[in-house]
Design a protein around this motif. Sequence first.
Motif, PDB file in Angstrom:
ATOM      1  N   ALA A 258      -2.284   3.780   6.055  1.00 43.93           N
ATOM      2  CA  ALA A 258      -1.314   2.682   6.083  1.00 43.93           C
ATOM      3  C   ALA A 258      -0.198   2.966   7.083  1.00 43.93           C
ATOM      4  CB  ALA A 258      -0.731   2.464   4.687  1.00 43.93           C
ATOM      5  N   SER A 259       0.211   4.229   7.186  1.00 42.18           N
ATOM      6  CA  SER A 259       1.247   4.578   8.163  1.00 42.18           C
ATOM      7  C   SER A 259       0.753   4.364   9.585  1.00 42.18           C
ATOM      8  CB  SER A 259       1.676   6.031   7.964  1.00 42.18           C
ATOM      9  OG  SER A 259       2.260   6.225   6.686  1.00 42.18           O
ATOM     10  N   ARG A 260      -0.506   4.737   9.839  1.00 44.17           N
ATOM     11  CA  ARG A 260      -1.059   4.511  11.182  1.00 44.17           C
ATOM     12  C   ARG A 260      -1.215   3.019  11.464  1.00 44.17           C
ATOM     13  NH1 ARG A 260      -4.066   8.984   9.405  1.00 44.17           N
ATOM     14  NH2 ARG A 260      -5.822   7.681   8.809  1.00 44.17           N
ATOM     15  N   ALA A 261      -1.581   2.261  10.440  1.00 42.57           N
ATOM     16  CA  ALA A 261      -1.691   0.813  10.628  1.00 42.57           C
ATOM     17  C   ALA A 261      -0.331   0.203  10.927  1.00 42.57           C
ATOM     18  CB  ALA A 261      -2.295   0.166   9.375  1.00 42.57           C
ATOM     19  N   SER A 262       0.721   0.798  10.411  1.00 35.75           N
ATOM     20  CA  SER A 262       2.070   0.318  10.703  1.00 35.75           C
ATOM     21  C   SER A 262       2.373   0.425  12.189  1.00 35.75           C
ATOM     22  CB  SER A 262       3.088   1.127   9.894  1.00 35.75           C
ATOM     23  OG  SER A 262       4.402   0.757  10.230  1.00 35.75           O
TER      24      SER A 262
ATOM     25  N   PRO B 149       6.834  -2.528   7.414  1.00 37.46           N
ATOM     26  CA  PRO B 149       6.659  -2.060   6.029  1.00 37.46           C
ATOM     27  C   PRO B 149       7.662  -0.955   5.697  1.00 37.46           C
ATOM     28  CG  PRO B 149       5.027  -1.035   7.440  1.00 37.46           C
ATOM     29  CD  PRO B 149       5.781  -1.994   8.316  1.00 37.46           C
ATOM     30  N   PHE B 150       8.023  -0.843   4.420  1.00 41.78           N
ATOM     31  CA  PHE B 150       8.925   0.215   3.977  1.00 41.78           C
ATOM     32  C   PHE B 150       8.330   0.854   2.724  1.00 41.78           C
ATOM     33  CE2 PHE B 150      10.453  -3.861   2.300  1.00 41.78           C
ATOM     34  CZ  PHE B 150      10.413  -3.632   0.924  1.00 41.78           C
TER      35      PHE B 150
ATOM     36  N   ILE C 229       0.833  -1.209   0.000  1.00 43.56           N
ATOM     37  CA  ILE C 229       0.000   0.000   0.000  1.00 43.56           C
ATOM     38  C   ILE C 229       0.865   1.255   0.000  1.00 43.56           C
ATOM     39  CG2 ILE C 229      -1.708   1.306   1.304  1.00 43.56           C
ATOM     40  CD1 ILE C 229      -2.768  -1.378   2.365  1.00 43.56           C
ATOM     41  N   LEU C 230       1.867   1.291   0.896  1.00 44.25           N
ATOM     42  CA  LEU C 230       2.738   2.461   0.961  1.00 44.25           C
ATOM     43  C   LEU C 230       3.505   2.665  -0.335  1.00 44.25           C
ATOM     44  CD1 LEU C 230       4.179   2.008   4.576  1.00 44.25           C
ATOM     45  CD2 LEU C 230       2.629   3.812   3.822  1.00 44.25           C
ATOM     46  N   GLY C 231       4.032   1.570  -0.880  1.00 45.27           N
ATOM     47  CA  GLY C 231       4.851   1.683  -2.080  1.00 45.27           C
ATOM     48  C   GLY C 231       4.079   2.163  -3.285  1.00 45.27           C
TER      49      GLY C 231
END
Length: 562
Positions: free
Chosen positions: A237-241, A546-547, A209-211
């Motif tokens: 997605a960042s918050r889910a991380s 995730p990255f 998702i991030l990518g």
Amino acid sequence: MELALRNHGFHNDLNMRLATEIQAEAPHQNQYRTSHESVHQSHETSTNLSSGPDEIAEHLARAAQATNDAVRVWTLATGGLSWPQGLESLFGYSQSPSTADIGFWQKQIHPQDRARAAGSIRDALASGDAHWTGEYRFRHSDGSYLDLLERACIVRDENGRAVQFVGSLMNITARKQLQDQLVRSQKMEAFGQLAGGVAHDFNNFLTTILGYSDLLLDELDMKGEIAEHIREIRGAASRASALTGQLLAFSRKHPLAPAVVDVNSLLTNLERSLLRLLGENISVQCDFERSKEVHTKVDPGQLTQIILNLVVNARDAMPGGGCLALETAAVTMEPADDHELNAEEILAGDYVRISVTDNGTGMTDEVKQHLFEPFFTTKHEGGSGLGLATSYGIVRQSGGHICVESELGKGTTVRIYLPKVAAPAPPSYRKPGANKLPKGTETILVLEDDISVRHLSVRVLRSLGYDVLEAANGDDAQQLIARSKGKKIHLLLTDMMLPQMSGRCFADWMNKTSPGTKVVFISGYLQESLQPHDRRDQEMFFLPKPFDPEQLAGKIRQALDA
């Protein structure tokens, strides 16, 4: 073995005494003696059968002194119940007419155990058994329940009919508590393993998702409303991380690494999780320090664990609903200001204070004295007694202090003091974009079993100018290298958990066949979750999932230029 022999001898003496008493009272005394001796013939010891009743009673008393067990003698014909030992010392009841009837024993058994215990004894009496063993909970005079193990012998007449039931009741409450704690610990460990696996798979999804969000924003040069929608997706997605980080912290078996934490941000991110924990009948009020920075150096996962422990305790103290207040403040402490802590002296300095307050049932002074002791709990069902003890240890290891103020019926306040540190330098922000990412022309082998993560990594690296080979597992990668006819591979980008062959094992093989190849490991798993031979060394390059494309490009260039 020693305890079993002692109990057996104890029971044997009891039966001999009972036989003597029955002979003195019953008209068919010889028949009772014959029946008793036939039942226990194989269990005779060196006890002198010609001893008189006084000597047998003395043996019995000495054997009883060696145990803390209670003894009950139930005469089936009349329902009479006598307690030669332990009624007062073990259960707190005084001898009285009410304790001399079998109904007393039945009433004190826990309602959930009553039918099972009575049914088991009834079956033993009807089947002709000479012994009975069972476990049940028995009510103490103070209202609490003790876990008991009862071993009993059944005295029968010449026709095999049960005459008396003689039981030795052992208090096994401590042992049962340890067993329950072990079971809960095993459940928590299993749940931790499950949480780690879920977090790993979720991290793969988040990486995708991030990518692709970054690629959409950059490659299509999106602007306006659509770009805002994509940024919202990326932000979610960042918050889910952060949630996966909490899952991994929960499943971790070793201490985490401390980092500079903004306490306000951590609590703000936790607020939604706290609301789910508390339920609808408990409100949350937050009063965070705004005039000063509140940063401390602590492991964020461990601090999260502490806050969640305190919130769960507050919820349990407010069964009918209430209010939970969270407060942060920057304070300067002097040794003379230690009146709040009521504990060992706190060192002078600047601290971040986190307060968790509820308006629940509160605690007695006796409970507060044992509050941080391991395994101490006021929760009769499901409490391990490890939450506050663990929290205390984490706070002390972080150089802080924890104190509790509580009054029965007036709620509880827990204050945590952690050393205050300076805020870290703000990170330099760059808008995601391939034209700003470091590029290269080297050959990179991407080894990743998750197809979405592999395709994303390959696409990003090729857009940066790299020559990329890709494989889903170690066997495919080895065959690909063999077909490449000696083509030099400058860097291996590999997941650590792979089918057939782990990423570490493949990297070791690659090091033998191509010693100059650099390696970057990627994983959503914790080091501790892996087998020892699959773990990377600390000096190896690592990119956690995730990255995003920027993190991937930076780590690749860092490894190649090292």
